[in-house]
Design a protein around this motif. Structure first.
Motif, mmCIF file in Angstrom:
data_model
loop_
_atom_site.group_PDB
_atom_site.id
_atom_site.type_symbol
_atom_site.label_atom_id
_atom_site.label_comp_id
_atom_site.label_asym_id
_atom_site.label_seq_id
_atom_site.Cartn_x
_atom_site.Cartn_y
_atom_site.Cartn_z
ATOM 1 N N GLY A 32 -9.236 -1.778 1.348
ATOM 2 C CA GLY A 32 -10.141 -2.045 2.620
ATOM 3 C C GLY A 32 -11.334 -2.667 2.155
ATOM 4 O O GLY A 32 -11.973 -3.495 2.848
ATOM 5 N N TYR B 194 -0.656 5.479 7.982
ATOM 6 C CA TYR B 194 -0.535 6.447 6.682
ATOM 7 C C TYR B 194 -1.016 7.685 6.776
ATOM 8 O O TYR B 194 -0.256 8.705 6.624
ATOM 9 N N ASN C 21 -3.694 8.245 -2.927
ATOM 10 C CA ASN C 21 -3.144 7.110 -2.026
ATOM 11 C C ASN C 21 -4.565 6.667 -1.356
ATOM 12 O O ASN C 21 -4.762 5.595 -1.056
ATOM 13 N N LEU C 22 -5.356 7.528 -0.722
ATOM 14 C CA LEU C 22 -6.516 7.119 -0.052
ATOM 15 C C LEU C 22 -7.430 6.303 -0.900
ATOM 16 O O LEU C 22 -8.104 5.420 -0.308
ATOM 17 N N TRP D 99 -5.137 -3.914 8.125
ATOM 18 C CA TRP D 99 -5.173 -2.871 7.309
ATOM 19 C C TRP D 99 -5.735 -1.531 8.200
ATOM 20 O O TRP D 99 -5.166 -0.370 7.477
ATOM 21 N N ARG D 100 -6.398 -1.529 9.089
ATOM 22 C CA ARG D 100 -6.978 -0.335 9.555
ATOM 23 C C ARG D 100 -5.749 0.506 10.365
ATOM 24 O O ARG D 100 -5.471 1.599 10.209
ATOM 25 N N THR E 59 -9.908 7.874 10.045
ATOM 26 C CA THR E 59 -9.682 6.372 9.825
ATOM 27 C C THR E 59 -11.251 5.682 10.104
ATOM 28 O O THR E 59 -11.391 4.614 9.241
ATOM 29 N N LEU F 108 -3.629 2.155 7.606
ATOM 30 C CA LEU F 108 -4.312 3.285 7.101
ATOM 31 C C LEU F 108 -4.170 4.251 8.297
ATOM 32 O O LEU F 108 -3.839 5.706 7.813
ATOM 33 N N LEU G 60 0.805 -1.095 -0.002
ATOM 34 C CA LEU G 60 -0.103 0.032 0.052
ATOM 35 C C LEU G 60 0.817 1.204 0.028
ATOM 36 O O LEU G 60 2.033 1.148 0.556
ATOM 37 N N TYR H 150 -6.166 3.006 -0.449
ATOM 38 C CA TYR H 150 -6.418 2.286 0.778
ATOM 39 C C TYR H 150 -7.711 2.038 0.868
ATOM 40 O O TYR H 150 -8.219 0.876 1.431
#
Length: 202
Positions: A100, A141, A92-93, A134-135, A161, A138, A81, A96
């Motif tokens: 997700g 990041y 980038n978001l 993943w959370r 988040t 995120l 990621l 993500y």
């Protein structure tokens, strides 16, 4: 699985254990955890019922290991990621959020199938994951981008988040729950809306 292959696996404890976990993982995905018996897992794995107890204390421990393996595999499938400071925050978001959504589609149905098996969920909570959640990735990041000044210093990273995690939950649960009519927004629209609240003022 053929008896011959099952017999070959018995020569390696680790290989047989992994085979039992993989078999249980597949059965959970196909039929759910409720009602899944040791006999059913053993038959699908091509081994005698008692073999399971050579590697696991009971069925719940095996199912927990199977779910842990499934979740780890789903995280690995996300690939690498974006990292803070590279590309644009918006791009980038989107990456993500797309990751997700894929992750939640893979794991939420399995967890939903375990709601009537709290003992398995308890065992699962005791097993460390091989992959960073993943959370957490995120949140890290977003924190990194904030430190670099590419997000507002006053932005609430925990809230941002939670918004993206909530979108993932909503989209997957709306499919699982009968009668739900949630409309899936495009990742680009979600990210644009989120950035309107946390982006640096130009």
């Amino acid at each position: 699985m053929s008896p011959r292959k099952a017999a070959a696996l018995r020569g390696s404890d680790d290989a047989l254990r992994d085979h039992l976990v993989t078999t249980a993982q597949r059965l959970i995905a196909e039929h759910g955890a409720p009602g899944l018996t040791v006999r059913a897992i053993a038959r699908a794995a091509g081994v005698a019922d008692g073999v399971l107890y050579n590697h696991f204390s009971d069925k719940d421990e095996l199912l927990a290991a199977a779910v842990r393996s499934h979740v780890d595999a789903a995280h690995r499938a996300l690939g690498e990621l974006p990292t803070p400071g590279k590309g644009t925050v918006e791009e980038n978001l989107r990456a993500y959020l797309t990751a997700g959504l894929a992750l939640h589609r893979a794991v939420v149905p399995v967890f939903a199938a375990l709601l009537s098996a709290p003992a398995v969920l308890t065992r699962l909570a005791e097993l460390p994951g091989e992959q960073t959640d993943w959370r957490i990735l995120l949140s890290d990041y977003l924190t990194g981008e904030q430190r670099l000044g590419r997000l507002a210093a006053t932005a609430d990273i925990d809230a941002a988040t939670a918004v993206l995690v909530g979108i993932c939950h909503d989209q997957v649960l709306s499919v699982l729950l009968p009668g739900s009519a949630s409309v899936a927004p495009e990742p680009a629209a979600v990210v644009a809306t989120l950035l309107a609240g946390i982006a640096v003022d130009q």
